[in-house]
Design an enzyme around this catalytic site. Structure first.
Site, PDB file in Angstrom:
ATOM      1  N   SER A 189       0.835  -1.204   0.000  1.00  0.00           N
ATOM      2  CA  SER A 189       0.000   0.000   0.000  1.00  0.00           C
ATOM      3  C   SER A 189       0.873   1.260   0.000  1.00  0.00           C
ATOM      4  O   SER A 189       1.676   1.431  -0.907  1.00  0.00           O
ATOM      5  CB  SER A 189      -0.937  -0.082   1.211  1.00  0.00           C
ATOM      6  N   ASP A 344     -10.182  -2.878  -5.631  1.00  0.00           N
ATOM      7  CA  ASP A 344      -9.333  -1.933  -4.895  1.00  0.00           C
ATOM      8  C   ASP A 344      -9.206  -0.666  -5.743  1.00  0.00           C
ATOM      9  O   ASP A 344      -8.924  -0.758  -6.949  1.00  0.00           O
ATOM     10  CB  ASP A 344      -7.958  -2.599  -4.685  1.00  0.00           C
ATOM     11  N   HIS A 373      -8.551  -4.291  -1.112  1.00  0.00           N
ATOM     12  CA  HIS A 373      -7.298  -3.722  -0.660  1.00  0.00           C
ATOM     13  C   HIS A 373      -6.964  -4.263   0.737  1.00  0.00           C
ATOM     14  O   HIS A 373      -7.839  -4.409   1.579  1.00  0.00           O
ATOM     15  CB  HIS A 373      -7.413  -2.198  -0.594  1.00  0.00           C
TER      16      HIS A 373
END
Ligand code: NAG
Length: 403
Positions: A189, A344, A373
């Site tokens: 991320s 996501d 995600h």
């Protein structure tokens, strides 16, 4: 009916209503996803409330997620775990205990959390790191960079860079028994963003002679200028990471001034066709058909990029937006693993990077999963997703094979 029972029923229905949300059909273990999501959503609501009442910043409340999950550095029979500093930046260091007669591999891991939350001391990351050490018999350096909104860009980048540069020195690698030809930089991320940015900057740094052999980017965020790609449009309200939360993370990375948040929310930071950076993000030319679907590119009527780039130059800086470099720069990057999730908002960032790297001649392995995600961090009770284990397994297999 007894009033108590009625109360109980009403509360149960309300809780179920709060937790329940429709999910795509092919998503497995939906209830677990909903539980994780409702926990994060509750924190988000508390964060907004706390800001509204002037009690504290939204991210102070989100940070509770990190604090709940804290674990101290704990060595076990196989691994020595210590909190220390590299170049004055805190790191959590994992070293296998068993003596080795050859040099070991090393992974530098940069955690996620939108540059605003997260820590190597979260059980979530501690677990992944231990698995990495066990599977690869490698040393892992988990970077504890300073966070926004207290420390805006470029501090999180610079802290990560300082750690990597310190570790990549010959004497340091010798001290830890690390093979200089077998080092990986990885992150998930926002950590995937930092990992990609650090790896790029190392290529041009004349002070560095040892560079990573490979990089692994797990659902990375790679650009803040087009938050209207098909994945942002299709997944803006999916669990774990909504578009509005991602916009908050991006804007807080640069500033707490709400005008940037508003400009990002209304997609008025898109690049105009006259910008030389435009082709790097122009998704109609970079995404496969199955992701473009029926979406068409919409030009902003009024791009506010120049105005904001003057105020916050970070938004055009490859150290924050690794997608904004040309193919010549990309072509010098090491072999890359990219993991993306179908549902996501960040999916297209990863897909476009994979596509551009391949075109530039870099060997890329791209895995995509029908999930949300952050799914790789949900591998423990009560949100133990089997897809999270599959993702972790394939990521570690790739590391083991390529490093
Ligand atoms: C240590 O390694 C051994 C052998 O691989 C394994 O069986 C054991 O579970 C490990 N211990 C911990 C605490 O993970």
């Amino acid at each position: 009916m007894a009033p108590k029972l009625l109360c109980f029923l009403i509360i149960s229905v309300l809780v179920a209503y709060y937790i329940y949300r429709p999910l795509p059909e092919n998503v497995e273990e939906g209830w677990k996803v909903m539980i994780a999501d409702s926990f994060l959503r509750s924190l988000g609501h508390l964060g907004s409330l706390s800001e509204l009442l002037g009690l504290g910043h939204y991210m102070d409340v989100m940070m509770l997620y990190t604090d709940f999950d804290f674990t101290p550095p704990t060595s076990d029979e196989n691994i020595t775990v210590t909190d220390t500093t590299f170049n004055k930046v805190p790191v959590r260091l994992y070293v296998p205990k068993k003596k080795s007669n050859k040099l070991r591999r090393a992974v530098i891991f940069i955690h996620g959390g939108g540059w605003c939350i997260g820590s190597p001391a979260m059980k979530t990351y501690d677990r992944l790191t231990r698995w990495t050490v066990e599977r690869l018999d490698a040393i892992v350096v988990s970077v504890d960079y300073r966070l926004a909104p207290k420390y805006h860009f470029p501090v999180p980048f610079e802290d990560s860079y300082a750690v990597v540069k310190f570790f990549l020195q010959k004497e340091v690698l010798t001290e830890y028994g690390v093979d200089p030809n077998r080092i990986c930089i990885a992150g998930d991320s926002a950590g995937g963003n930092l990992a990609a940015a650090v790896t790029q900057q190392l290529q041009d740094d004349a002070e560095v002679d040892i560079r990573p052999k490979i990089q692994a980017l797990i659902y990375p965020a790679l650009q803040p200028l087009d938050l209207d790609t098909p994945s942002y449009r299709d997944n803006g309200h999916m669990p774990i990471l909504s578009k509005s939360l991602m916009v908050k993370f991006w804007s807080e990375y640069f500033t707490s001034d709400k005008s940037l948040f508003n400009a990002m929310s209304s997609n008025s930071l898109k690049l105009t066709e006259s910008s030389h950076l435009f082709p790097f993000l122009y998704w109609p030319a970079l995404l496969p058909e199955k992701m473009k679907k029926i979406h068409t590119y919409s030009h902003s009527l009024q791009s506010r990029t120049p105005e904001f780039a003057k105020k916050y130059p970070g938004i055009l800086d490859p150290r924050a937006a690794p997608l904004l470099v040309d193919d010549a720069k990309l072509s010098r990057l090491p072999q890359t693993y990219i993991l993306t999730c179908m549902y996501d908002v960040l999916r297209d960032d990863g897909v476009i990077y994979a596509q551009r790297l391949r075109k530039a001649g870099v060997e890329v392995t791209h895995d995509q999963y029908d999930t949300f995600h952050g799914a790789m961090t949900f591998v423990a009770f009560p949100t133990d997703l089997s897809i999270g284990h599959t993702m972790t397994d394939r990521y570690l297999n790739w590391l083991n094979e390529k490093l």
